[in-house]
Design an enzyme around this catalytic site. Structure first.
Site, mmCIF file in Angstrom:
data_model
loop_
_atom_site.group_PDB
_atom_site.id
_atom_site.type_symbol
_atom_site.label_atom_id
_atom_site.label_comp_id
_atom_site.label_asym_id
_atom_site.label_seq_id
_atom_site.Cartn_x
_atom_site.Cartn_y
_atom_site.Cartn_z
ATOM 1 N N HIS A 174 0.844 -1.206 0.000
ATOM 2 C CA HIS A 174 0.000 0.000 0.000
ATOM 3 C C HIS A 174 0.873 1.248 0.000
ATOM 4 C CE1 HIS A 174 -2.856 2.986 1.747
ATOM 5 N NE2 HIS A 174 -3.692 2.345 0.954
ATOM 6 N N ASP A 185 -7.180 13.077 -7.670
ATOM 7 C CA ASP A 185 -6.866 11.872 -6.906
ATOM 8 C C ASP A 185 -8.191 11.222 -6.547
ATOM 9 O OD1 ASP A 185 -6.044 9.894 -5.200
ATOM 10 O OD2 ASP A 185 -4.875 11.187 -3.889
ATOM 11 N N MET A 186 -8.464 10.072 -7.124
ATOM 12 C CA MET A 186 -9.788 9.486 -6.936
ATOM 13 C C MET A 186 -9.740 7.969 -6.863
ATOM 14 S SD MET A 186 -11.348 9.911 -10.793
ATOM 15 C CE MET A 186 -12.289 8.385 -10.813
ATOM 16 N N LYS A 189 -19.461 3.152 -14.995
ATOM 17 C CA LYS A 189 -18.268 3.918 -15.376
ATOM 18 C C LYS A 189 -17.109 3.638 -14.422
ATOM 19 C CE LYS A 189 -21.015 7.586 -17.518
ATOM 20 N NZ LYS A 189 -21.397 9.012 -17.501
ATOM 21 N N GLY A 223 -8.203 19.180 -6.796
ATOM 22 C CA GLY A 223 -7.102 19.347 -5.850
ATOM 23 C C GLY A 223 -7.032 20.704 -5.197
#
Length: 346
Positions: A119, A176-177, A226, A308
């Site tokens: 991670h 960032d998703m 999606k 962001g």
């Protein structure tokens, strides 16, 4: 639970000290601390210090190699393979993105494929890392199966995050998703706080949406089909392309801590200088953002933000006022209860 504020530098120091105590080198511990503090200062608490104890536990159990010898192998002029030797994913990812950035300076495009990683925290850190070097950074990372495919009742895919960083003056645009509606860490936070969650976050054991974080057995994909499609894309580019696994075959983060997770990650750096020239690109980005900001806000909104931008505002506020953390997080950072006289607190 009571909260208090701590300065970013002090937070990084405490994280570094805990990791060094666990046998991690100072160099690698400092990188992890920087990534975790980045997340917390930007308000992404699901990927900040709340993950620290897990990393330490996995290091102690052997699932993360504290003496990892990370290697870089050039495939050709634009592609490198990075073998993380099952070390800390934050270190593997930073090295891999640095390699991609370096190649893009000479070739226009640089690609790094990382294997045997773990991670790596908030992917926005590595996208921002590229953007601040004047190149577009794109990164994908696979995760363990927590998300139900669109139309399925149980988990098969990871939340499989992606991030993109685009140079823009001194405030890069950073998307960032997660490809799930939320990261599982957010469900964990609401569970700890005793709160209910929105109905579009998770599914219960029957595949039915639930607002009870205790009943969540699977996350829902972002935007239905999606997000499901994007999650597949991330698994292919970061997992299969790196020689790793996919979906439910990935070792779970909170599973057997003795097992290495062997995650794959994908990093792409694009240098605008080779396409339209850096000056033109930055000028157009400035105009682009200015015109987006000039859009009239819809009811209920005060401003049109770019990706962001709120996180940067959070970061600026945290740098001035300190980072808000809860008492239990302080205990994880120090191994002791906080005293009101503790000088680490603001």
């Amino acid at each position: 639970m009571a909260t208090f504020k701590i300065e970013s530098e002090q937070l990084e120091q405490l994280i570094t000290e805990r990791l060094v105590e666990s046998g991690i080198s100072l160099e690698h511990a400092s990188i992890v601390a920087d990534v975790l503090a980045f997340a917390d200062t930007r308000g992404v608490k699901s990927h900040g210090i709340m993950r620290l104890q897990h990393y330490i536990d996995r290091i102690q159990e052997g699932g993360i190699n504290k003496d990892a010898q990370i290697t870089v192998e050039a495939v050709n002029d634009v592609i490198v393979k990075v073998d993380g030797d099952n070390g800390l994913g934050h270190v593997v990812a930073k090295i891999a993105m640095n390699e991609a950035i370096s190649i893009s300076r000479e070739k226009g495009i640089g690609v790094s494929i990382a294997s045997n990683s773990s991670h790596s925290g908030a992917l926005g850190y590595y996208a921002d890392q590229a953007a601040r070097e004047g190149v577009i950074g794109i990164t994908f990372a696979q995760a363990d199966a927590l998300v139900a495919p669109y139309g399925a009742r149980s988990a098969f895919l990871g939340a499989n995050p992606l991030a993109v960083g685009i140079p823009h003056e001194d405030r890069p645009i950073v998307l960032d998703m997660s490809t799930s509606n939320v990261a599982f860490g957010k469900v964990m936070i609401e569970k700890e706080r005793g709160n209910k969650i929105p109905m579009d976050w998770g599914l219960d054991e029957h595949g039915v949406p639930t607002d009870d974080p205790d009943k969540v057995k699977a996350l829902q994909p972002m935007g239905g089909a999606k997000g499901y499609g994007l999650a597949i894309l991330v698994d292919v580019l970061s997992g299969i392309l790196s020689g790793g696994q996919f979906g439910k075959h990935i070792k779970p983060m909170y599973g057997d801590l003795k097992e290495s997770r062997r995650l794959g990650q994908f990093f792409l750096a694009i240098n605008p200088e080779f396409f339209v020239g850096q000056e033109y690109f930055l000028d157009m980005m400035k105009r682009f953002v200015e015109e987006l900001h000039a859009c009239e806000p819809a009811p209920g909104h005060t401003k049109v933000y770019v990706p962001g931008e709120r996180s940067i505002e959070n970061q600026m506020r945290a740098n001035l006022e300190g980072i808000e953390i809860e008492e239990d997080m302080y205990e994880i950072l120090t191994g002791k209860k906080r005293s009101n006289k503790n000088t680490a607190c603001k």
